[in-house]
Design a protein around this motif. Structure first.
Motif, PDB file in Angstrom:
ATOM      1  N   LYS A  26       0.866  -1.137  -0.122  1.00 45.68           N
ATOM      2  CA  LYS A  26      -0.143  -0.041  -0.091  1.00 45.68           C
ATOM      3  C   LYS A  26       0.881   1.122  -0.207  1.00 45.68           C
ATOM      4  O   LYS A  26       1.916   1.340   0.796  1.00 45.68           O
ATOM      5  CB  LYS A  26      -0.809   0.018   1.188  1.00 45.68           C
ATOM      6  N   LEU A  27       0.650   2.331  -0.849  1.00 45.52           N
ATOM      7  CA  LEU A  27       1.303   3.331  -0.939  1.00 45.52           C
ATOM      8  C   LEU A  27       1.106   4.119   0.322  1.00 45.52           C
ATOM      9  O   LEU A  27      -0.160   4.602   0.684  1.00 45.52           O
ATOM     10  CB  LEU A  27       0.617   4.182  -1.980  1.00 45.52           C
ATOM     11  N   VAL A  28       2.318   4.437   1.124  1.00 47.59           N
ATOM     12  CA  VAL A  28       1.935   5.240   2.340  1.00 47.59           C
ATOM     13  C   VAL A  28       2.306   6.790   2.129  1.00 47.59           C
ATOM     14  O   VAL A  28       1.558   7.515   2.733  1.00 47.59           O
ATOM     15  CB  VAL A  28       3.163   4.553   3.296  1.00 47.59           C
ATOM     16  N   SER A  29       3.240   7.069   1.295  1.00 46.61           N
ATOM     17  CA  SER A  29       3.761   8.557   0.958  1.00 46.61           C
ATOM     18  C   SER A  29       4.200   8.775  -0.147  1.00 46.61           C
ATOM     19  O   SER A  29       4.709   7.600  -0.881  1.00 46.61           O
ATOM     20  CB  SER A  29       4.372   9.197   2.084  1.00 46.61           C
ATOM     21  N   SER A  30       4.036   9.954  -0.730  1.00 43.97           N
ATOM     22  CA  SER A  30       4.824  10.291  -1.847  1.00 43.97           C
ATOM     23  C   SER A  30       5.593  11.662  -1.728  1.00 43.97           C
ATOM     24  O   SER A  30       4.970  12.518  -1.006  1.00 43.97           O
ATOM     25  CB  SER A  30       3.908  10.410  -3.111  1.00 43.97           C
ATOM     26  N   THR A  31       6.384  11.889  -2.457  1.00 38.94           N
ATOM     27  CA  THR A  31       7.194  13.272  -2.503  1.00 38.94           C
ATOM     28  C   THR A  31       7.390  13.547  -4.202  1.00 38.94           C
ATOM     29  O   THR A  31       8.144  12.576  -4.794  1.00 38.94           O
ATOM     30  CB  THR A  31       8.433  13.303  -1.822  1.00 38.94           C
ATOM     31  N   PRO A  32       6.649  14.575  -4.708  1.00 36.33           N
ATOM     32  CA  PRO A  32       5.865  15.268  -4.126  1.00 36.33           C
ATOM     33  C   PRO A  32       4.599  14.876  -3.633  1.00 36.33           C
ATOM     34  O   PRO A  32       4.111  13.436  -4.071  1.00 36.33           O
ATOM     35  CB  PRO A  32       5.384  16.414  -5.258  1.00 36.33           C
ATOM     36  N   ALA A  33       4.044  15.514  -2.673  1.00 37.66           N
ATOM     37  CA  ALA A  33       2.777  14.627  -1.953  1.00 37.66           C
ATOM     38  C   ALA A  33       1.587  14.894  -3.136  1.00 37.66           C
ATOM     39  O   ALA A  33       1.578  15.495  -4.019  1.00 37.66           O
ATOM     40  CB  ALA A  33       2.372  15.609  -0.730  1.00 37.66           C
ATOM     41  N   ALA A  34       0.457  14.021  -2.993  1.00 32.49           N
ATOM     42  CA  ALA A  34      -0.520  13.789  -3.923  1.00 32.49           C
ATOM     43  C   ALA A  34      -1.368  15.135  -3.936  1.00 32.49           C
ATOM     44  O   ALA A  34      -1.392  15.675  -2.645  1.00 32.49           O
ATOM     45  CB  ALA A  34      -1.554  12.646  -3.363  1.00 32.49           C
ATOM     46  N   ALA A  35      -1.838  15.544  -4.975  1.00 33.51           N
ATOM     47  CA  ALA A  35      -2.411  16.843  -5.240  1.00 33.51           C
ATOM     48  C   ALA A  35      -1.698  18.188  -4.842  1.00 33.51           C
ATOM     49  O   ALA A  35      -2.201  19.091  -4.708  1.00 33.51           O
ATOM     50  CB  ALA A  35      -3.600  16.760  -4.692  1.00 33.51           C
ATOM     51  N   SER A  36      -0.318  18.159  -4.722  1.00 33.60           N
ATOM     52  CA  SER A  36       0.449  19.056  -4.279  1.00 33.60           C
ATOM     53  C   SER A  36       0.898  20.007  -5.265  1.00 33.60           C
ATOM     54  O   SER A  36       0.994  19.662  -6.591  1.00 33.60           O
ATOM     55  CB  SER A  36       1.735  18.792  -3.355  1.00 33.60           C
ATOM     56  N   THR A  37       1.394  21.429  -5.160  1.00 34.56           N
ATOM     57  CA  THR A  37       2.058  22.114  -6.296  1.00 34.56           C
ATOM     58  C   THR A  37       3.505  22.216  -5.552  1.00 34.56           C
ATOM     59  O   THR A  37       3.522  22.807  -4.519  1.00 34.56           O
ATOM     60  CB  THR A  37       1.344  23.575  -6.221  1.00 34.56           C
ATOM     61  N   VAL A  38       4.241  22.122  -6.508  1.00 32.06           N
ATOM     62  CA  VAL A  38       5.884  22.153  -6.354  1.00 32.06           C
ATOM     63  C   VAL A  38       6.733  22.799  -7.379  1.00 32.06           C
ATOM     64  O   VAL A  38       6.234  23.254  -8.352  1.00 32.06           O
ATOM     65  CB  VAL A  38       6.420  20.717  -5.820  1.00 32.06           C
ATOM     66  N   SER A  39       7.647  23.214  -7.041  1.00 29.83           N
ATOM     67  CA  SER A  39       8.801  23.804  -7.900  1.00 29.83           C
ATOM     68  C   SER A  39       9.768  22.683  -8.541  1.00 29.83           C
ATOM     69  O   SER A  39      10.594  22.294  -7.724  1.00 29.83           O
ATOM     70  CB  SER A  39       9.479  25.055  -7.220  1.00 29.83           C
TER      71      SER A  39
END
Length: 127
Positions: A26-39
């Protein structure tokens, strides 16, 4: 009666042993986070709850929208390198250069010890 007790004990034991075998990553986390806005990220990481089988686990990055374009067909980002980290639970997707502004989907598939393939997607936006 004794036979019934033994059969019941064996059934309970087999159920207890089957539990872990039925687990899926199971996916626990992601970077970038889901639905986030990043540079301009240079990599994406997906962390799971259990060790992955590297040869059967992977991901693709797709640009789903580009600033200033009304209709943008999904465009696969080529040249990304995927690897599973030493802990066995994190999938890294590294790019040769930072991602350009736009919206992205990370379409992943993961396999752990039970050998069942699980899929999912994480979306994020680059400004």
């Amino acid at each position: 009666m004794k036979k019934k007790i033994i059969l019941s004990a064996l059934a309970a034991l087999s159920i207890g042993l089957a539990g872990p075998a039925l687990a899926h990553p199971k996916l626990v986390s992601s970077t970038p986070a889901a639905a986030s806005t990043v540079s301009a990220p240079r990599q994406v990481t997906l962390t799971f709850n259990e060790r992955l089988m590297p040869a059967m686990t992977g991901a693709e990055i797709v640009m789903t929208a580009m600033p200033g374009m009304k209709d943008h067909p999904p465009m696969k980002i080529n040249g990304a390198k995927t690897s599973v980290t030493a802990d066995g639970k994190t999938l890294e997707i590294a790019f040769g250069r930072p991602l350009a502004a736009g919206s992205y989907a990370v379409n992943w598939h993961a396999v752990s010890g039970d050998t069942h393939r699980v899929t999912g997607s994480v979306t994020f936006t680059v400004r």
